[in-house]
Design a protein around this motif. Sequence first.
Motif, short mmCIF file in Angstrom:
data_model
loop_
_atom_site.label_atom_id
_atom_site.label_comp_id
_atom_site.label_asym_id
_atom_site.label_seq_id
_atom_site.Cartn_x
_atom_site.Cartn_y
_atom_site.Cartn_z
N ILE A 45 35.44 44.26 79.33
CA ILE A 45 34.97 44.60 80.68
C ILE A 45 33.45 44.66 80.71
CG2 ILE A 45 34.97 46.37 82.47
CD1 ILE A 45 37.81 47.12 81.50
N THR A 46 32.84 45.34 79.74
CA THR A 46 31.38 45.45 79.73
C THR A 46 30.71 44.10 79.52
OG1 THR A 46 31.29 45.94 77.35
CG2 THR A 46 31.49 47.81 78.86
N ASP A 47 31.38 43.21 78.77
CA ASP A 47 30.81 41.89 78.51
C ASP A 47 31.06 40.91 79.66
OD1 ASP A 47 29.91 42.72 76.07
OD2 ASP A 47 31.53 41.78 74.92
N GLY A 48 31.87 41.33 80.64
CA GLY A 48 32.22 40.41 81.70
C GLY A 48 33.08 39.26 81.21
N GLU A 49 33.92 39.53 80.20
CA GLU A 49 34.75 38.50 79.58
C GLU A 49 36.21 38.94 79.61
OE1 GLU A 49 32.94 38.13 75.75
OE2 GLU A 49 31.04 37.39 76.57
N GLU A 50 36.71 39.18 80.81
CA GLU A 50 38.05 39.76 80.98
C GLU A 50 39.16 38.73 81.04
OE1 GLU A 50 38.15 42.82 84.08
OE2 GLU A 50 35.96 42.66 84.19
N ASN A 51 38.83 37.45 81.10
CA ASN A 51 39.87 36.42 81.18
C ASN A 51 40.47 36.20 79.80
OD1 ASN A 51 39.58 35.78 83.97
ND2 ASN A 51 37.70 34.67 83.48
N GLY A 52 41.74 36.53 79.64
CA GLY A 52 42.39 36.30 78.37
C GLY A 52 43.37 37.39 78.02
N PHE A 53 43.89 37.29 76.81
CA PHE A 53 44.88 38.27 76.36
C PHE A 53 45.03 38.19 74.84
CE2 PHE A 53 47.25 34.44 77.67
CZ PHE A 53 47.81 34.07 76.45
N VAL A 54 45.62 39.23 74.27
CA VAL A 54 46.12 39.22 72.90
C VAL A 54 47.64 39.30 73.00
CG1 VAL A 54 46.32 40.53 70.75
CG2 VAL A 54 44.09 40.23 71.83
N ILE A 83 43.76 44.13 69.65
CA ILE A 83 44.80 43.96 68.62
C ILE A 83 45.40 45.32 68.28
CG2 ILE A 83 45.20 43.26 66.23
CD1 ILE A 83 42.94 41.19 66.62
N LYS A 84 44.56 46.32 68.10
CA LYS A 84 45.05 47.68 67.85
C LYS A 84 45.92 48.17 69.01
CE LYS A 84 43.23 52.40 67.29
NZ LYS A 84 43.90 52.79 66.03
N MET A 85 45.51 47.84 70.24
CA MET A 85 46.28 48.25 71.41
C MET A 85 47.68 47.62 71.42
SD MET A 85 43.10 47.97 74.09
CE MET A 85 44.04 48.27 75.59
N ALA A 86 47.78 46.40 70.93
CA ALA A 86 49.10 45.77 70.82
C ALA A 86 49.97 46.52 69.83
CB ALA A 86 48.95 44.31 70.41
N GLY A 87 49.35 46.96 68.73
CA GLY A 87 50.09 47.77 67.76
C GLY A 87 50.55 49.09 68.35
N GLU A 88 49.70 49.69 69.13
CA GLU A 88 50.08 50.96 69.77
C GLU A 88 51.21 50.75 70.77
OE1 GLU A 88 45.65 53.05 69.51
OE2 GLU A 88 46.27 51.96 71.33
N ALA A 89 51.18 49.60 71.45
CA ALA A 89 52.27 49.29 72.38
C ALA A 89 53.59 49.16 71.64
CB ALA A 89 51.96 48.00 73.14
N TYR A 90 53.53 48.58 70.44
CA TYR A 90 54.75 48.50 69.63
C TYR A 90 55.25 49.89 69.26
CZ TYR A 90 57.54 48.38 65.41
OH TYR A 90 58.51 48.62 64.48
N LEU A 91 54.35 50.77 68.81
CA LEU A 91 54.77 52.11 68.40
C LEU A 91 55.42 52.88 69.54
CD1 LEU A 91 51.88 53.37 66.08
CD2 LEU A 91 54.11 52.44 65.44
N ARG A 92 54.97 52.64 70.75
CA ARG A 92 55.54 53.36 71.89
C ARG A 92 56.99 52.95 72.17
NH1 ARG A 92 50.20 52.77 73.96
NH2 ARG A 92 50.78 50.88 75.13
N THR A 93 57.41 51.82 71.61
CA THR A 93 58.79 51.39 71.82
C THR A 93 59.74 51.97 70.77
OG1 THR A 93 58.63 49.39 70.42
CG2 THR A 93 57.93 49.20 72.74
N GLN A 94 59.18 52.62 69.75
CA GLN A 94 60.01 53.12 68.66
C GLN A 94 60.54 54.52 68.97
OE1 GLN A 94 60.62 50.73 66.17
NE2 GLN A 94 59.59 49.74 67.90
N HIS A 95 61.54 54.93 68.21
CA HIS A 95 62.09 56.26 68.37
C HIS A 95 61.04 57.30 68.00
CE1 HIS A 95 65.98 54.62 69.19
NE2 HIS A 95 66.00 53.97 68.03
N PRO A 96 61.02 58.42 68.65
CA PRO A 96 59.98 59.43 68.40
C PRO A 96 59.84 59.81 66.93
CG PRO A 96 61.25 59.99 70.34
CD PRO A 96 61.94 58.83 69.73
N HIS A 97 60.94 59.93 66.18
CA HIS A 97 60.82 60.36 64.80
C HIS A 97 60.16 59.29 63.94
CE1 HIS A 97 64.61 58.06 64.66
NE2 HIS A 97 64.34 57.87 63.37
N VAL A 98 60.35 57.99 64.32
CA VAL A 98 59.69 56.91 63.59
C VAL A 98 58.19 56.96 63.84
CG1 VAL A 98 59.50 54.41 63.34
CG2 VAL A 98 61.75 55.47 63.68
N VAL A 99 57.80 57.17 65.10
CA VAL A 99 56.38 57.27 65.43
C VAL A 99 55.75 58.45 64.70
CG1 VAL A 99 54.72 57.59 67.29
CG2 VAL A 99 56.78 56.20 67.68
#
Length: 511
Positions: free
Chosen positions: A421-430, A485-501
Motif C-alpha cells: 500500500i505504501t509503495d503504491g504497488e497493490e496490484n497482485g497477490f500471493v 507470504i507470512k499472512m498466507a501461513g497465518e490464514a492456513y493456521l486459522r483453518t486448523q483446530h484450536p488445539h493444533v494452533v
Amino acid sequence: MQITTPPPTNASAGLGGDPHEQELLSNVRPADWVNPTPSGVYQLLIIGAGPGGIAAARTAAALGVKVALIERHRLGGGSLSYGCVPSKAMIRTARVYADMRNAPNFGAVPPRAIEVDFQMAMERLRHIRARISRVDSAARLIAEGIDLYFGVAHFVGADAVEVAGQRLRFKKALIATGSRSIVPEIPGLTEVGYLTNESVFNLTVPPRSLLVIGGGPLGCELAQAFSRLGVKTIIAHNAPLFLPKEERDAAQMMSDALARDGVEIHLNSDVLSARMEHGRKRVELVNDGQLTTVDVDEILTGIGHMPAVRALRLEAAGVAYDPEAGVHVDDFLRTSNPRIYAAGDVCLEHKYSNMAVASACVAVQNALFYGRKRMSVLTIPWCTYTDPEIAHIGMSVRQARERDIPVKTFTVPMHDDDRAITDGEENGFVKIHVREGTDTILGATIVARDAGEMINGISMAMVAGMGLGALATVVHAHPTQGEAIKMAGEAYLRTQHPHVVARLLRAWVNR
C-alpha cells in the motif's frame, strides 16, 4: 504529462564501432582465437557454452576433470547476449520512465515533458552486457583449466565430435546447445523484415510503432518495455490469455497491466500476412473471422524457442531426439547413448537459465560420479519480469487435480499488505497451494512488483520441507511485501483446530 521521443532516423544502426560491443566480443568471442590442440580423451566434453554448459564445465574442472567446452557463437549463450541480461536492463530503464509518469500518485511533480532517450537506454544495456561478460570470459574459463573451442560441433560417432576440423574424443558428453528463436510462417514476413530477441537489442533508435507477435514471457516483457519507452506498441496473441503456462488470474492481471501502459491488445488473433505499403509494414490479423489491419514500423516475433539440435548430427551418436521437443532424456538426464547426457533448453520443456544451470549440475553429477540424482525432485521457480512480475513454483491447481491430488489454496491480495500500500504497488497477490488436510506446499504463484525476489522464500521452504504453517512463525522485517507470504501461513493456521494452533504457537514461543 507528455512523453516525447525524438523521430527515428535509422531503426537499427550498426554497432561495429561501439566500445561496449567490442568489449563484449573480446570476452565472449575473441577475434584472434586459436582453438587448442586436443590431447587424449576428454573425461567430459560439453557442446554449448550458455549458462548450463559453463556451469557444468566449471563444476567438472574444479574437481580436476579434463573438460572440453565447445561454443558455436558466443560464450554466455542467449541469456547474456539476447535474453535475460539485455532484456532486464531495458525493463529497468522502462520502469524508471513509468515511475516518472506516475509521479503524481506519489505526491511528486514531474517535469512538463519527459523525453525518452532511447539511445542512452540502449547504451546502458550494452554497457551492462559487456560488464557481465567478464564473468564468463574466454580468459577466465581457460584460467580455470577448461579447454575452450569455438566452432560448430557435430557428432562423428558414439564417443567423438568434430569441431573446426578437429576430432575430439570423450568418455562422457553433455549436450547443452540451448534453443533458437521460432520465426512464425507468415506470408510476407521475411520480405518486409522482422526483429527477434537476437536482433532487437541492437536497436539504437526506437521505431515509432511496433507489433509484437506472441504473448509468452518474452513478448509480454518487451511489449510493456517498448510501450513505456514511448513506442506505440501492439501485441497479438493467438490464445484467449497471455502466458499460457500461468494461472488464469495471473494472466488476466498481466493483460490489465499491458493495457494500463498503453499497449494495444489483440487476443485470440492470428497473423495472416505482412506486406510493405507506403513505406510501412501492413499486417493483417484475424479474430473470429474478423479481419483487422495494423500499420507499424517494426515487427518483433516473440512466439518462443525451439531446441537447437539441427547441426549436431545426433544420429551419428545414436542419440534419440525430436526436432520440436529436443533431445530425449530420462529422469537422470541421460540420452539413448549412455555416454551422453543433455541439459537445459535442448531437452527440457521449461526454457529458463536457472533451469539450465540446475539441470547441468545434475547431469555432471550423474555422468561423472555414477550419481542417481533425478531431475524430477528439483524445485525450480521461474518469473516473467513484467510490471507486476509473475513468479511461479511447483504445481498449479490444474496440475494437482490432473494428478488426483486434493488441493487447498490460500490467497493474500497485495492490497492487504502494508508495504504494498505504501509503495503504491497493490496490484497482485500471493497464492500458495497445499495438499488438502496438510500444510505441505505443492506450489505457489506470486503477482507483485518484486515477485521474482519473493518467490525465493517459498522455494527455500519447499526444499527445506517447511510447511505453510511453519511460514506463519517466521518473523519478517516490517513493513515488507514479503509479509504477504507470512499472512498466507497465518490464514492456513486459522483453518486448523484450536488445539493444533495452540501447539504450534507454543512450539514457536519456546524455541
